[in-house]
Design an enzyme around this catalytic site. Sequence first.
Site, PDB file in Angstrom:
ATOM      1  N   LYS A  42      11.093  -8.999   1.562  1.00 42.61           N
ATOM      2  CA  LYS A  42      11.200 -10.162   2.533  1.00 42.61           C
ATOM      3  C   LYS A  42      12.630  -9.953   3.021  1.00 42.61           C
ATOM      4  O   LYS A  42      12.749 -10.047   4.096  1.00 42.61           O
ATOM      5  CB  LYS A  42      10.985 -11.207   1.964  1.00 42.61           C
ATOM      6  CG  LYS A  42      10.667 -12.310   2.773  1.00 42.61           C
ATOM      7  CD  LYS A  42      10.456 -13.801   1.972  1.00 42.61           C
ATOM      8  CE  LYS A  42       9.337 -13.878   1.330  1.00 42.61           C
ATOM      9  NZ  LYS A  42       9.273 -15.183   0.466  1.00 42.61           N
ATOM     10  N   ARG A 112      13.851 -18.870  -0.996  1.00 46.82           N
ATOM     11  CA  ARG A 112      12.735 -18.307  -1.437  1.00 46.82           C
ATOM     12  C   ARG A 112      12.897 -16.955  -2.169  1.00 46.82           C
ATOM     13  O   ARG A 112      13.941 -16.081  -1.855  1.00 46.82           O
ATOM     14  CB  ARG A 112      11.952 -17.592   0.040  1.00 46.82           C
ATOM     15  CG  ARG A 112      11.584 -18.663   0.844  1.00 46.82           C
ATOM     16  CD  ARG A 112      11.117 -17.892   2.200  1.00 46.82           C
ATOM     17  NE  ARG A 112      11.221 -19.008   3.178  1.00 46.82           N
ATOM     18  CZ  ARG A 112      10.086 -19.168   3.999  1.00 46.82           C
ATOM     19  NH1 ARG A 112       8.788 -18.659   3.687  1.00 46.82           N
ATOM     20  NH2 ARG A 112      10.006 -19.969   4.930  1.00 46.82           N
ATOM     21  N   GLY A 121       2.527 -15.556  -3.231  1.00 41.36           N
ATOM     22  CA  GLY A 121       2.388 -16.789  -4.026  1.00 41.36           C
ATOM     23  C   GLY A 121       2.743 -16.808  -5.540  1.00 41.36           C
ATOM     24  O   GLY A 121       2.505 -17.821  -6.199  1.00 41.36           O
ATOM     25  N   HIS A 478      -4.350 -17.644  -0.405  1.00 38.86           N
ATOM     26  CA  HIS A 478      -4.178 -17.058  -1.500  1.00 38.86           C
ATOM     27  C   HIS A 478      -5.594 -15.929  -1.967  1.00 38.86           C
ATOM     28  O   HIS A 478      -5.708 -14.760  -2.422  1.00 38.86           O
ATOM     29  CB  HIS A 478      -3.666 -17.688  -2.875  1.00 38.86           C
ATOM     30  CG  HIS A 478      -3.452 -17.127  -4.136  1.00 38.86           C
ATOM     31  ND1 HIS A 478      -4.649 -17.201  -4.858  1.00 38.86           N
ATOM     32  CD2 HIS A 478      -2.711 -16.445  -4.351  1.00 38.86           C
ATOM     33  CE1 HIS A 478      -4.219 -16.576  -6.064  1.00 38.86           C
ATOM     34  NE2 HIS A 478      -2.918 -16.116  -5.794  1.00 38.86           N
ATOM     35  N   SER A 804     -15.199  25.027 -16.200  1.00 36.66           N
ATOM     36  CA  SER A 804     -15.406  23.616 -15.897  1.00 36.66           C
ATOM     37  C   SER A 804     -14.666  22.764 -16.718  1.00 36.66           C
ATOM     38  O   SER A 804     -15.348  22.749 -17.848  1.00 36.66           O
ATOM     39  CB  SER A 804     -16.782  23.332 -15.435  1.00 36.66           C
ATOM     40  OG  SER A 804     -16.772  22.012 -14.975  1.00 36.66           O
ATOM     41  N   CYS A 872     -15.462  18.405 -14.214  1.00 32.23           N
ATOM     42  CA  CYS A 872     -16.676  17.662 -13.793  1.00 32.23           C
ATOM     43  C   CYS A 872     -16.586  16.614 -14.664  1.00 32.23           C
ATOM     44  O   CYS A 872     -17.441  15.827 -15.038  1.00 32.23           O
ATOM     45  CB  CYS A 872     -17.722  18.655 -14.096  1.00 32.23           C
ATOM     46  SG  CYS A 872     -17.998  19.329 -15.624  1.00 32.23           S
ATOM     47  N   TYR A 892     -12.173  23.211  -7.576  1.00 31.11           N
ATOM     48  CA  TYR A 892     -12.818  22.203  -7.162  1.00 31.11           C
ATOM     49  C   TYR A 892     -12.887  21.007  -8.069  1.00 31.11           C
ATOM     50  O   TYR A 892     -12.654  21.166  -9.458  1.00 31.11           O
ATOM     51  CB  TYR A 892     -14.339  22.676  -6.874  1.00 31.11           C
ATOM     52  CG  TYR A 892     -15.132  23.144  -7.918  1.00 31.11           C
ATOM     53  CD1 TYR A 892     -15.969  22.231  -8.517  1.00 31.11           C
ATOM     54  CD2 TYR A 892     -15.142  24.597  -8.222  1.00 31.11           C
ATOM     55  CE1 TYR A 892     -16.666  22.582  -9.706  1.00 31.11           C
ATOM     56  CE2 TYR A 892     -15.793  24.685  -9.427  1.00 31.11           C
ATOM     57  CZ  TYR A 892     -16.718  23.909 -10.163  1.00 31.11           C
ATOM     58  OH  TYR A 892     -17.326  24.320 -11.068  1.00 31.11           O
TER      59      TYR A 892
END
Lengths: 923, 923
Positions: A42, A112, A121, A478, A804, A872, A892
């Site tokens: 901020k 703040r 919040g 919120h 795999s 997998c 893959y």
Amino acid sequence: MTASQPHRRRAPALLVHPLDGFDRLARRLSGADGVRNLLGGKGANLAEMRSLGLPVPPGFAVTTAACRAFLAGGERWPAGLWPAVERQLRALERRTGKKLGDPRRPLLLSCRSGARTSMPGMMDTVLNLGMTDAVREQLAADTGDERFALDAHRRFVQMFGKVVLGAPEQAFEDALRQARAQRGCADDAGLRADDLRDVLARFRAIVAAHGQQPFPADPRAQLRLCVEAVFRSWNGKRARDYRTAAGIPHDLGTAVNVQTMAFGNLGPTSATGVATTRNVTDGGKAIEGDFLVQAQGEDVVSGTRKTQPVAAMADWQPKLWRQFVRHCKALERHYRDVQDVEFTVERGVLWMLQTRTAKRTAQAAVRIAVDLADERRIGRDEALLRVQPEHVDRFLHPQFDATARAAAKAEGRLLGTGLDVSPGAAVGVAAFDADTAVQLAKDGQPVVLVRAETRPDDVHGLLASKGVVTSRGGRTSHAALVARQFGKPAVVGAAALRIDEATRTLTAADGTVVRAGEWLSLDGGTGEVFAGRLATKAPGLDDRKLQRLLGWADAVRRLGVQANADLPEDAARARRFGAEGIGLCRTEHMFFAPDRLPLVQQLILTTDDDERRDCLERLLPLQRADFAGLFRAMDGLPVTIRLLDPPLHEFLPEHDALLRETTTLQTRLALHAGDEPAQRATLAERQRVLAKVDALREQNPMLGLRGVRLGIHMPELVRMQVRAIFEAACDVAAAGVRPRPKVMIPLASTSAELAVERAELEPVVQDVLRQRGRRIPYSFGTMVETPRAALVAGRLATHAAFFSFGTNDLTQTTFGISRDDAATGFLQEYLQKGILHDDPFATIDRDGVGELMRMAVDRGRAARPDLEVGICGEHGGEPRSIAFCDGIGVDYVSCSPFRVPVARLAAAQAALARQAAAAKPRR
Amino acid sequence: MTASQPHRRRAPALLVHPLDGFDRLARRLSGADGVRNLLGGKGANLAEMRSLGLPVPPGFAVTTAACRAFLAGGERWPAGLWPAVERQLRALERRTGKKLGDPRRPLLLSCRSGARTSMPGMMDTVLNLGMTDAVREQLAADTGDERFALDAHRRFVQMFGKVVLGAPEQAFEDALRQARAQRGCADDAGLRADDLRDVLARFRAIVAAHGQQPFPADPRAQLRLCVEAVFRSWNGKRARDYRTAAGIPHDLGTAVNVQTMAFGNLGPTSATGVATTRNVTDGGKAIEGDFLVQAQGEDVVSGTRKTQPVAAMADWQPKLWRQFVRHCKALERHYRDVQDVEFTVERGVLWMLQTRTAKRTAQAAVRIAVDLADERRIGRDEALLRVQPEHVDRFLHPQFDATARAAAKAEGRLLGTGLDVSPGAAVGVAAFDADTAVQLAKDGQPVVLVRAETRPDDVHGLLASKGVVTSRGGRTSHAALVARQFGKPAVVGAAALRIDEATRTLTAADGTVVRAGEWLSLDGGTGEVFAGRLATKAPGLDDRKLQRLLGWADAVRRLGVQANADLPEDAARARRFGAEGIGLCRTEHMFFAPDRLPLVQQLILTTDDDERRDCLERLLPLQRADFAGLFRAMDGLPVTIRLLDPPLHEFLPEHDALLRETTTLQTRLALHAGDEPAQRATLAERQRVLAKVDALREQNPMLGLRGVRLGIHMPELVRMQVRAIFEAACDVAAAGVRPRPKVMIPLASTSAELAVERAELEPVVQDVLRQRGRRIPYSFGTMVETPRAALVAGRLATHAAFFSFGTNDLTQTTFGISRDDAATGFLQEYLQKGILHDDPFATIDRDGVGELMRMAVDRGRAARPDLEVGICGEHGGEPRSIAFCDGIGVDYVSCSPFRVPVARLAAAQAALARQAAAAKPRR
């Protein structure tokens, strides 16, 4: 202390910094990110806005460095910090010509919190600091608005009382409610000056009664306490819970932004609002937000007053609206992303109070990213990086079935409609507070959280729920913010619903009452809330913008994306979602089908060779049909079929039930109760089954007779499977389909297992192909799911054309942790205690499991350079794991059909990150 | 075929080779070992004996290379082999002036198998080859001994018929028995020429009836068939079984030694015998053996005739005896080890037929090795290498309790006494054939194999038995040889026992009958056989020679040897056996003691904090006393105490029994059977326990809540243990004992676990030491028993002063194999099918588990150079695993107390092997 001298010399400049000079600071701190680290998101944005020439009230930040020093020092002010604050305060007084606590030229401040990453919040704010009786009276005189001055004063007492002195919020709310009741008005705007004077007195009494210390008279002392309170709030429970849920580190600290006040409640030419520069629900290009005339910011955010759409400003003050739109455009251009801004109009003057990157729904994230790329604000690669893979998942969230929705409406079960702030359908039992929601969810109950409005302390309940309904609050309330961030369907501001938290009831306009524990359905995409349970339907993925984004992803990614699918309809869906083949078909799932299980049980139970052969012969055509369906669905793409994997006892009746049944029968027979011959016959049959279950029972089935071990133990079974695979392939090939079967041998940990199994199975393949006179491209491969398999991968690769990774099993054996047992037990304890940072079953453990994977890839490829490697396990659809797989050279990933689009995006992001790392010059 | 040309050119010379020219051949084949590989052990030794000038009948060997070529070519004669055999045969004819099949100058040959490694009785032999009717008649005329000629002929027909033509042995034996019965004589020596002529006719009829082909008339054809038969016998079932049991590779092949016959049965000045150059039962220095006048070698070895001690030769032919003793000494000097020789005296001329390294009992192995070193024949290092570690184990074999033995004798249960050929006491039920023995052993029954005499096909039964008793045969009989080699207690030649295999009874001289399945006890060290079960006692290790040998081992080894011990008496025994500390104390074993288990169960079952605290307080002094006992027993030596490891449900009653009990009670209550209130009360209590057991039950307990996970989950329990350890240490230190506690945290797979646990436990240690005002040297360490622990060993080492490999668990997780489940299931299948060569739970799997261990040592030491590393799984006492540990830099092994002496020797051998490898110049 000599060593820390240089640091201490630099300290004053870094502990407090004006909200100015962004560019200079950015140069000093190696970029905007450094500024954000120091001033918080901020504060940095305020400074940056000022450098863009936007109207921002002047002020300074007490930095995150100061906060860390404060917290590290046991909540003591570090040396030099307070003098630095005072220096900045004096500079601000000089600049504004006002003075803190001086009734003649009063300086009022907002104070703040503002951390590196926004935590909406979660942290504390105090407005109107510097207010005293004298200041108020002067202010009333100056503005001619006593009501405003009193309102500002009571807000200050309320906020300071609550945040700094720990007085209970509820007491203030009660007092306000009483005042409204006395006056007979609906909201605080109806209160008059006299009412507010009374409220102020009551608030002071509340603080005197409940505050942890007397209200300090000196505004400078107030400021000091206020900064402390914000710093402390960083370690408050709700802030910690939020950070844990959001994955934000706990050691960053927050800054405190001290700014001159701008009053949105200073008469009818004042206003306040929040807005996003585009629609963050659907990604549309219009500015969206909430807006209130004569109000302070918290009135909008808290949802306590009904807001107007921000575009209403155009009617109220057209010039200001045009100015505001210009500012919004400038901000979006500067930050190259949609912004979430706060603003205030004080007597016709527009002040920009805050800007930050806007949170958005999945749909909005995708649309905005694609639009920004199309507008040439960002490149396509950046668009890909702007969307979280999990956002794609949200497109796949369940939706209500159209018929069910129509029927519910016809039956009058639509309770009301609110704001559609976070899409998706949710069904659950109503819980009227967060703790109950958590408890019910723990018991396995789906829950919908129902609150008049949510507060930060409700977050744990919201996270545990399927969705949330509130009767108050707007799009930026919120509840809406948090629900969007965590992908929970939400309907907020459903004003037609009366939500009474005391009696735990939700009452619709037509008088229908839903009580705690009763079923509720909500659609966060339409804002509708229904009584009862509505059927949901399988999701679609036909969003045009998403398809474009995924198309870009496909062009960028190196990793292939395949799906785990056992049935033709799964395979077809996976293909629609973009799967490039089946990476894992679990044949055992076919065995559990009700028409097959009796046959499979007979196969296991029989001791007769002929009967076993007969069972296998009857299973063969069923399996063949399964595989034919898969080949057709994946025409031209690889279909990886894993041979039977699970321990046999999984197909038999449950042991304890059998034991209970036989014991009961034995006891009854011993007592001569009931029909003895019938009971005896049943007992004998059940005992036979129990004996077999006992024989197959293993102390640690995960480490037992399964996978390739089963295949070697019962070769006729896997031979049948391989025959079914290749007969199916020949069948569909005859119909013009191009089958690409890959036979996967599970759980090997020695090369001899593969050699034996291939010697057993290759002749079956050759036999079928010869009989049918066909040539089908095929290969044999293995899963790598034990540490030993990874270690001897070089030898395995001589018998396997592909690997795999079965990372579920590999994780279990690498850690020595059974997932089933650990999930509800010590693994959760480990995550809570921080012994593990991530659940290794959710994301790949790079140090352990990952090293074995890397080893397997390297050793396997060294032995067989064209070795194909996939994954997998469930990790195959998880973005961080996908990035890891991309990095170690996996070819893959294979995941559930619903994760395929997620994986496509994650794979693209992994490729972009890898390219960026490669392009970065080495230092 | 071009590539193999050079090999084929060399082939003739290597396929057949005369039993001469040892030194030249050794130079050509890079040493004596090369000769042994080619000619087989027997053939090489024959050639070597001839080169030493000993009287050996001339001949030639058809080599192992020829055998391999024969077998590899599908049992066809390789090109050039037969011509080479014929060339050698002609050379032999020239040299002896005799001719095969020529009645005037008949050449008779023996044809024996001889592999690289001796496989006694496993392979086939044919004697008197070249015998025909004409030859026999000429021989009878030449020798004036028709009986001899007929006996030689019938032997040839019998052996050729059996070995080459496959006629059943039993038929020949039956025919001989009939002949003896007709003549009324006890043994074959009583048969006259007429009887033998009759026997010969019967034998020919047997071969004609049962032979696979007609008896070839041509002696050259006989020789060819004979060589083939020996080659084929290499792959016979009994030979394969033997090799599998003995760990001999299956691809070596055997040679065939063809030699001129020497006849031990050519009248009263002929004899035959076998001897060892020292006593191979106790290692004594006298020549031992068996000797028969007027007999052929097989009469001695098969045990069918009662033999004389070999020393009786001194009375029979003093000059020959002196000559024989000289030859024995020469052989022992040359081979630097005790020899097992065969000899024949033909009409007063001594021929040495065979020499080989003598098999020996453990006791003999130790004594001979130490004596040879003391005689300066070998060095101490070589003495260490001459004894197998398993030999040391035999010293620890159970012995009968002296009181039990005396009582059994007093009760008249001593059935008889035979030869004490393989020491140790064995107790089991009598099995009268090998298959029954195997079956009973599979059912978990201890078995004693009882046979009139054993044959090679009995080996599997002998291996499955605790011991063996025979009524026939001498010290070198088949039973004695095999029993000694495999360390089975054996009593052979117990002539007083009548063993009837048909009726399955053993009848003692006093008429006592032991039937199949009844208990029998035997002492292979004294030769006594008892009816019933005799109590055995804990073994001793007080052999003086063994102690010297182990002393030499201690001086040579690098690895420390510690013991796994949970009780003070175990620890004391371990220390007597040479343990240098306790490498693993399993504290849970203390919890299973009957006085503690109820307390432990209460601790687990209670939900009341006070009750839990109370249980822990009551356990504390018990644990303290346990540890104090260990510290006293190991005064000055490290005591490594593992914190509680097993899953909690192991301490609770068994689940299925509880389920059966509660189901029975529920059924009874539903039927109103029995005392309802009492049953209701019992049910409630049992259900409570069952609920807890169910709650703690895990699908895969091996991968569940155990080890450090338990410690983190129940910190109060491990805090109690650590308190007990250090209070005990302070207590004994006060009494002058030097405790060296090492606290071991089990099953860690992340460094955070260690960090958390140490943070929990170090304060307890400090608290106790401060309270008691003592300083005790101590350390914290961890077990490495998951693959991940090995992978992240570097990080673990920052929190651990020592590692100890838990190779049982590490093997389970590396392979993904549960030992409990696999032992009786697929793991056995894998070993039988050759998928695994070794049981990874018996010897460390070097490729998988071993690589992880190496990684853990390297990474751990990289992070902490003084990291101490041990191993405490069962592999810690297994010689090959010990050698591996020595090679990767482990500091110590820890094993069961009884394995400590074995480990001391194995560690020394590992060090010697490592030094030898290091000294060998690299090529």
